[in-house]
Design a protein around this motif. Structure first.
Motif, PDB file in Angstrom:
ATOM      1  N   GLN A   2      -6.959  10.208 -55.052  1.00 56.37           N
ATOM      2  CA  GLN A   2      -6.072   9.092 -54.798  1.00 56.37           C
ATOM      3  C   GLN A   2      -6.587   7.858 -55.516  1.00 56.37           C
ATOM      4  OE1 GLN A   2      -6.080  10.031 -50.229  1.00 56.37           O
ATOM      5  NE2 GLN A   2      -4.397   8.623 -50.605  1.00 56.37           N
ATOM      6  N   GLY A  54      -4.091   6.488 -62.418  1.00 57.98           N
ATOM      7  CA  GLY A  54      -3.249   6.819 -61.285  1.00 57.98           C
ATOM      8  C   GLY A  54      -2.940   8.298 -61.294  1.00 57.98           C
ATOM      9  N   SER A 106      -0.509  10.065 -60.030  1.00 57.40           N
ATOM     10  CA  SER A 106       0.898  10.405 -60.284  1.00 57.40           C
ATOM     11  C   SER A 106       1.242  10.246 -61.760  1.00 57.40           C
ATOM     12  CB  SER A 106       1.823   9.518 -59.448  1.00 57.40           C
ATOM     13  OG  SER A 106       1.568   9.678 -58.077  1.00 57.40           O
ATOM     14  N   SER A 136      -5.762   2.009 -62.050  1.00 53.51           N
ATOM     15  CA  SER A 136      -5.239   3.094 -61.223  1.00 53.51           C
ATOM     16  C   SER A 136      -4.165   2.580 -60.271  1.00 53.51           C
ATOM     17  CB  SER A 136      -6.384   3.734 -60.431  1.00 53.51           C
ATOM     18  OG  SER A 136      -5.924   4.709 -59.536  1.00 53.51           O
ATOM     19  N   GLU A 156      -0.106   3.608 -60.348  1.00 55.34           N
ATOM     20  CA  GLU A 156       0.546   4.216 -59.187  1.00 55.34           C
ATOM     21  C   GLU A 156       1.745   3.394 -58.727  1.00 55.34           C
ATOM     22  OE1 GLU A 156      -0.162   7.393 -57.206  1.00 55.34           O
ATOM     23  OE2 GLU A 156      -0.441   7.382 -59.369  1.00 55.34           O
ATOM     24  N   ASN A 197       5.613   4.692 -58.735  1.00 51.60           N
ATOM     25  CA  ASN A 197       6.350   4.782 -57.474  1.00 51.60           C
ATOM     26  C   ASN A 197       7.410   3.694 -57.308  1.00 51.60           C
ATOM     27  OD1 ASN A 197       4.750   6.978 -56.740  1.00 51.60           O
ATOM     28  ND2 ASN A 197       3.228   5.672 -55.741  1.00 51.60           N
TER      29      ASN A 197
END
Length: 591
Positions: A263, A385, A387, A461, A465, A469
């Motif tokens: 994460q 990140g 994702s 990071s 993210e 998102n």
């Protein structure tokens, strides 16, 4: 699936514990049972219940953590206590009802120490309660404490030791003595849990011997310090100019097919190799054979490999000096060990060869090996990140090089990566979870991110993210380094984030570009009113970097801003800052 429907880590551990020993037919039965409950079918409730014998004894497992390691150990113990058939509860000490302490029969506490003897933020209130006048007498309570710490600090594991001593003063009975663990804590934690379980089995042998209690514990993490993943390096690029005083690299690492997840806010642990020139110096000092077989722990290997791969030789601590002096009995070293200020000054930058040169004595190479610490992993904040970079992880590494006593020195891990590792090579890594440095669950919350040098890494990071998102929360970055033209790490990326609207504000400080040095705290002070307004609007404030100077100065400046802009007393400002920490809105990743 929306976040509101996801189960938490504790629930997941319980679920894994339940299903790991079920057959395929049993899993089908469980599936039907749960489906019936979801659909509101009354007959689901009439299905036969599994009878698991339970001990009347109730076990309370508490954890106080900064990064999340104590919680991981607590979850492991919790799973195994349940598997024995005991009633148990697992809680962070910040969620624990203090008035329940006097009712407890068995309390197992896993607690870390933050910095020089401080309780982690999560445990501050519980620490004050247990050591205060309202703490209850505990004559009917049995307990055990596992203390996590770092031997590079003088007050090693102090918080856990303090809790152990106070529990005893309150009349509680220690099942086993307090156990302390250095940064490589896994083995000590496993032995502590095993000892606890053996003690519990004596409480209710009929429960511990029941068929249901024979289930195996939850599987260990696949990769960790003792079992790293050998990951391929995809790219290594220097991101400071060739004439910069700082040598900083951006490194991209493949996680393809590893199953490793992370994460934003986590770190990577890298198991390094010690510099060969320092290894050679030590071997030559003893006039020894580098291929001679020696024993380190339970492993036999060559002297050269032991010094290069297994033992800590680039840094020293008080424990190493104490063990060394027990063998050589050097009076000058004894005097140093009795002078805290001079000891701290000596340890800064000294290595194993310095110890032999500065404080000589009769000692064999095998004896010297016995006083050295195990080579530990170096942690680097993740700068990607998850994702935005599936099956990859990025880190930002500053190469540590300096000269002391007319000898060139290198950092063990930074020089290993910068000098020996290139694209296509493989390095031993693992993910080090850091729950103390997370993005807020509410993506509408604003962020204020303060970092100097490589301390800016986790914010790359965070922003990746948030962009991935489509988070609506505003983002403000304060970045500091030495020179604008040479050391502006990820400058192009920050500008792209600004252009896209992912980053709303960017304030920078380059200390060497003018006669009077300017740092990130100066930029914060200049923007004091707006910083305070962001905090009042729910902003999360992050600090990443050097603990002794940068992080301290930033917190002092933040305290000043709160007092001045809030128009409150110093005491009220302190309480405001403390509340930010309690609410997990002031988050630090410092070293």
């Amino acid at each position: 699936m929306g976040k509101e429907y996801q189960i938490n880590q504790e629930q997941l551990a319980q679920l894994n514990q339940l299903i790991q020993n079920l057959s395929a037919d049993q899993l089908v039965w469980v599936n039907g049972y749960i489906s019936g409950i979801i659909n509101g079918k009354d007959d689901a409730l009439l299905l036969p219940k599994i009878s698991v014998p339970k001990s009347a004894e109730s076990i309370t497992i508490l954890y106080g953590t900064h990064t999340g390691h104590s919680k991981e150990i607590g979850l492991d113990l919790y799973d195994k206590v349940l598997a024995l058939g005991f009633n148990a509860k697992l809680q962070g000490v910040d969620d624990y009802k203090k008035n329940d302490l006097k009712k407890e029969k068995y309390v197992f506490l896993i607690i870390s120490t933050h910095g020089e003897g401080d309780a982690p933020i999560q445990a501050e209130d519980f620490y004050e309660y247990v050591h205060g006048t309202r703490a209850p007498k505990l004559p009917d309570t049995k307990y055990a404490v596992l203390a996590l710490g770092d031997k590079t600090y003088k007050k090693y594991c102090q918080t856990g030791i303090d809790f152990d001593q106070q529990f005893t003063k309150l009349g509680a009975q220690a099942i086993i003595p307090v156990q302390t663990s250095d940064v490589a804590y896994e083995e000590v934690a496993e032995k502590w849990i095993e000892t606890i379980l053996n003690e519990l089995k004596t409480l209710a042998p009929e429960i511990a011997s029941s068929p249901q209690s024979k289930s195996t514990s939850a599987p260990k993490k696949k990769f960790n310090r003792s079992n790293p993943y050998y990951a391929e390096v995809l790219e290594k690029v220097r991101i400071t100019t060739s004439d910069s005083e700082k040598e900083i690299y951006h490194v991209e690492i493949s996680l393809e097919d590893s199953g490793i997840e992370y994460q934003a806010g986590d770190s990577i642990g890298i198991l390094p190799n010690n510099p060969i020139d320092l290894v050679d110096l030590l071997i030559n000092k003893f006039e020894d054979d580098p291929e001679r077989i020696v024993t380190v722990g339970e492993k036999e290997l060559s002297l050269f490999r032991a010094l290069q791969n297994k033992l800590e030789i680039t840094v020293l601590n008080q424990e190493v000096l104490t063990k060394y002096n027990a063998l050589v009995q050097n009076k000058d070293l004894e005097a140093l060990l009795n002078n805290e200020d001079k000891l701290e000054e000596y340890l800064y930058g000294a290595d194993a060869y310095d110890l032999l040169e500065d404080y000589p004595g009769e000692i064999t190479s095998d004896q010297f090996l016995s006083v050295l610490r195990v080579l530990y992993a170096r942690l680097y904040s993740i700068s990607s990140g998850p994702s935005a970079n599936p099956e990859e992880v990025h880190i930002t590494i500053a190469s540590v090089r300096y000269q002391q006593k007319k000898r060139d020195r290198k950092g063990a891990c930074s020089s290993y990566v910068s000098d020996e590792i290139n694209a296509g090579d493989h390095i031993p890594i693992y993910i080090d979870k850091n729950e103390a440095f997370r993005l807020p669950d509410d993506e509408n919350k604003p962020l204020i991110m303060v970092g100097a040098g490589t301390g800016v890494a986790p914010y790359r990071s965070f922003l990746q993210e948030r962009e991935q998102n489509s988070a609506k929360g505003k983002n403000w970055l304060f970045f500091g380094n030495q020179r604008f033209k040479k050391d502006f790490l990820y400058q192009v990326e920050w500008q792209k984030f600004l252009k896209k609207g992912t980053l709303q504000k960017l304030d920078v400080a380059f200390s060497r570009d003018q006669e009077d040095k300017e740092y990130v705290q100066h930029r914060l002070k200049e923007n004091g009113n707006e910083v305070y307004q962001w905090l009042e609007n729910g902003a999360h404030f992050y600090i990443c970097g050097d603990k002794k100077y940068m992080a301290k100065d930033v917190q002092d400046t933040l305290l000043e801003i709160i007092q001045n802009e809030g128009g409150i007393t110093p005491d009220k400002a302190e309480e405001y800052l403390k509340n930010l920490k309690r609410e997990k809105r002031l988050l630090l990743d410092v070293y």
